[in-house]
Design an enzyme around this catalytic site. Structure first.
Site: not given
Ligand code: AMP
Ligand code: MG
Length: 489
Positions: A113, A126, A252-253, A262
């Site tokens: 990550k 990113g 999405d987590n 997350d």
């Protein structure tokens, strides 16, 4: 096992899926990476020697600078609902899956990550900053030690390359581990695009790899939804019981395996306030402590909607989603009984729990210390209640509830010391308070990583009395009252 990072026996089952599910890409190297921290228990899970992780080859590999020969790096696509609103395509904007290692407990994926831009980075860079990587690392491992389902964190590396947040901060890469990082949003993605074939391929993959016992069900997709719903309800019951607030429970987590996933603007409840919002960005309090159970159900509903084309009819999907309330209620009831040292369950216990939460809410008592010190209570000696009683500014308020609690304890068969031992095994003394993380982060920003290691060592044994580490159980100092955490960093 002495093995070079370059030779890690990685496989990548996710990479066998059709290419629509991900983009193959390489991590972007960071200049002069250095070792920050590693978790020995996470390393042991995948058969790695924690000491080896500090060596150059592992630092390079887990920064993304030297990709192991057998890795098939990729970033996965997903979508999701953020703060209740459909957000469209998201995806691994800064996470890169290297592959999986086989372990006695099944495959474990390794994901970097903060390893650079991906096609899903949108406006982001990113990268991850050292601060947030330390928080995720420590909390992942703390949650595991609290026996709460969670992704794991293997290690952190850092680099002096600056990344812009509110100020310039140094960058880091956290290596996370989980059997899978597939999210609710991974399914929502194909549902929204009206692509039933991909939806089915993903569901079949998840069932075959992680829920093989469901494959023989008459409707395996309904069974999948029911099981994920049950696991999610259980996970959130665990959160409530330990005062953990995730902070950004977007779909999405939400892990398809029911793992806490997350770690960003999370927090542990200190002065109890059921409406507490740990994420500074969450102005409406959608993800407050009190709302977490309902949000978990709402999220499962979004998963159910996405799986509907596979399940076939609304009634079956609804039936699977209806698992939630019962599963949550049963688990939180079990956990609260354990927290209060109650071995038997009586019908009136719900009232005792409700009165206790009202008491904590009204008097803003430290959540962790309350349960831990309640364990010291001696049934026949209210005069010795000081440890827990002194947490209350209005001592009488505690005394009144304690009368009910003592009356209830008389239906139990344990001695004081048996009850205390049982309570100490479920009520942690040490949790990752924001200020503890902040102290470790401040030192780390000055290249002193010792406090990250020390804090990890404390949090790995949250239920033990650690006589040299009493200070880590202390209430937050005054300076901590202005600490704020917010979304992605
Ligand atoms: P989070 O709030 O951390 O769950 O992130 C939500 C989405 O934003 C995910 O798709 C992340 O990959 C993406 N994201 C967060 N931070 C960054 C970043 N610095 N660079 C690229 N993408 C990011
Ligand atoms: Mg996320």
């Amino acid at each position: 096992m002495a093995i070079n990072a370059a030779d890690l026996p990685l496989k990548n089952a996710f990479a066998e899926l059709p290419s629509a599910f991900y983009t193959r890409l390489m991590p972007t190297p960071l200049p002069a990476p250095y070792f920050v921290a590693a978790s020995s228990s996470a390393a042991a899970l995948v058969g790695l020697d924690v000491a080896a992780l500090a060596q150059d080859d592992f630092v390079a590999a887990f920064t993304g600078n030297a990709v192991p020969a057998r890795a098939k790096p990729l970033s996965a696509v997903y979508s999701g609902h953020q703060f209740g609103v459909w957000a469209g395509q998201l995806g691994d904007g800064r996470a890169i899956l290297l592959g999986q290692l086989d372990t006695p407990a099944g495959p474990m994926e390794l994901q970097l990550k903060g390893a650079g831009l991906t096609p899903y980075s949108r406006m982001g860079d990113g990268r991850a900053v050292l601060r947030s990587s330390i928080r995720e690392f420590l909390c992942s491992e703390a949650m595991a030690a609290l026996n709460i389902p969670t992704t794991r964190a293997l290690m952190i590396t850092g680099s002096d390359q600056g990344v812009m947040r509110e100020t310039v901060e140094s960058s880091a890469v956290a290596t996370r581990m989980a059997p899978s990082f597939v999210r609710f949003g991974s399914f929502e993605h194909w549902y929204a695009r009206q692509r039933p074939d991909e939806l089915r391929i993903l569901a079949d993959y998840v069932i075959a790899a992680f829920y093989p016992e469901l494959a023989g069900e008459s409707n395996p997709y309904k069974a999948l939804l029911a099981e994920v719903t049950r696991r999610t309800a259980h996970m959130i019951a665990h959160w409530q019981a330990v005062g953990f607030m995730h902070g950004v429970m977007n779909t999405d987590n939400m892990s398809i395996l029911g793992l806490t996933l997350d770690y960003g603007p999370f927090g542990f409840m200190e002065a109890f306030d059921s409406q507490h919002i740990c994420n500074h960005t969450d102005q409406q309090g959608r993800y407050s402590y009190a709302n977490q159970p309902d949000v978990g159900h709402w999220n499962c509903h979004k998963l159910g909607q996405a799986l509907l084309p596979l399940i076939g009819n609304v009634e079956d999907a609804q039936e699977a989603l209806d698992v939630y309330q019962g599963a949550f209620a049963a688990k939180i009831d079990e956990l609260l009984h354990a927290k209060l040292g109650l071995d038997v369950a009586l019908p009136e216990d719900g009232q005792l729990f409700a009165a206790m939460f009202a008491l904590l809410d009204r008097h803003h008592v430290d959540f962790t210390q309350f349960f831990r010190k309640l364990g010291m209570l001696q049934l026949e000696l209210p005069t010795l209640d000081a440890p827990v009683r002194d947490l209350f500014i209005e001592r009488d308020a505690f005394d009144a509830w304690a009368v009910t609690y003592r009356a209830r304890l008389r239906h139990e068969h344990r001695t004081d010391s048996e009850r205390r031992r049982a309570m100490d095994a479920v009520n942690p003394k040490y949790v990752l308070r924001n200020y503890l993380a902040q102290v470790a982060i401040d030192k780390a920003n000055n290249k002193d990583f010792s406090e990250v290691a020390t804090l990890l060592a404390v949090l790995e044994h949250p239920f033990d009395e650690q006589h040299d580490n009493e200070a880590y159980a202390a209430l937050p100092p005054d300076w901590a009252s202005h600490l704020e955490v917010s979304c992605s960093s």
